[in-house]
Design an enzyme around this catalytic site. Structure first.
Site: not given
Length: 309
Positions: A152, A176, A250, A253, A276, A285
């Protein structure tokens, strides 16, 4: 304007996010704005004496309906509802309220939109544009790193010199929820980073006194580069490459994940590389890759289309 009870609850909530949750600055800023907007909504309809304990589910529904009338995106409305749920969970824990008016509410269903991505040829065109000036060397390594690792943009600007192991070709990033992971960089990103560290960063660092000692990516004044700065530089190169608008950091990414899956990468490996928590987040995806494969099939196979006439 918000009432005193809401103000006190919000300040405690922010301290909780900063301390116990160690939430990112972006999350804290967004949640503060969301709670303040809701508190203002309550103040204007219930009066200055209304606090969090005076809110019921119906009032939260009215708030969501008001946002809808303003034309807010469903994703924005869902984020605000998530902020309210988190806020009231905190207040419940602190004994400030007896129940959460947001706990059982479902947000508006979002339309499933496939993320935007570039073809490999477009990515190559973009990566070839930055010049060999100190800023250009920085920008090339920045774009190469985003595409090579899928990190990110917030993780990119948070990179420090000690996070790199260029001999092994890895970087350690803080994602995150302050979850740490190690991502591979690839030979071209490593080469771009070596060029930047040898011929770009020293000159940028010299523009600040004392020089920035930790941050990997520096701005034109020698301080740590920001997310906004990355976006501005990318917009500059997107325009020079004559690519369509709407491309963000992004997007690189998305390109990373899509191109990996198109070339046979395992979905769980891509999940791990992207950081994730849930596999379902990564599965979008696979739909993207299938859509691309279908498009190529329709264009290339001689019997894929109906004959005219």
């Amino acid at each position: 304007m918000i009432g005193t009870a809401f103000q006190e609850g919000l300040e405690g909530f922010i301290l909780y996010l900063e301390g116990e949750k160690q939430a990112s600055p972006c999350t804290i800023t967004a949640y503060r704005a969301d709670i303040e907007q809701f508190a203002t909504f309550v103040y204007e309809r219930q009066g200055p004496g209304a606090g969090p304990a005076d809110v019921d589910t119906w009032l939260v529904r009215r708030f969501l309906g008001w946002l809808n009338q303003l034309g807010r995106e469903k994703s924005s409305m869902n984020r605000k509802l998530a902020a309210l749920r988190s806020f009231y969970r905190f207040l419940l824990r602190e004994g400030k309220v007896e129940s959460s008016p947001a706990a059982l509410l479902a947000g508006p269903r979002r339309e499933k939109r496939l993320p935007r991505f570039l073809s490999y040829a477009e990515v190559e065109k973009l990566l070839a544009i930055p010049p060999t000036t100190p800023l250009g060397l920085r920008d090339r390594s920045m774009l190469e790193t985003l595409y090579a690792s899928g990190i990110r943009v917030s993780e990119l600007v948070g990179l420090e010199l000690e996070n790199l192991d260029l001999e092994a070709g890895y970087a350690r990033v803080l994602g995150k929820g302050r979850r740490e992971r190690v991502v591979p960089l690839g030979s071209q990103a490593v080469e771009a980073l070596r060029d930047y560290l040898a011929r770009g960063r020293p000159e940028l660092a010299a523009r600040r006194n004392p020089p920035e000692a930790k941050a990997l990516y520096l701005n034109h004044l020698g301080g740590r580069l920001t997310v906004r700065g990355v976006r501005e530089r990318l917009n500059h190169y997107v325009e020079k490459a004559a690519l369509s608008s709407g491309i963000s950091p992004h997007t690189l990414r998305h390109c990373f994940a899509t191109h990996m899956l198109e070339r046979g990468a395992d979905l769980r490996v891509v999940q791990e590389l992207l950081g994730h928590v849930n596999l379902s987040t990564t599965q979008i995806y696979t739909h993207l890759s299938q859509a691309r494969l279908r498009e190529v099939y329709q264009q290339a196979h001689p019997r894929a289309r109906r004959s005219e006439g």
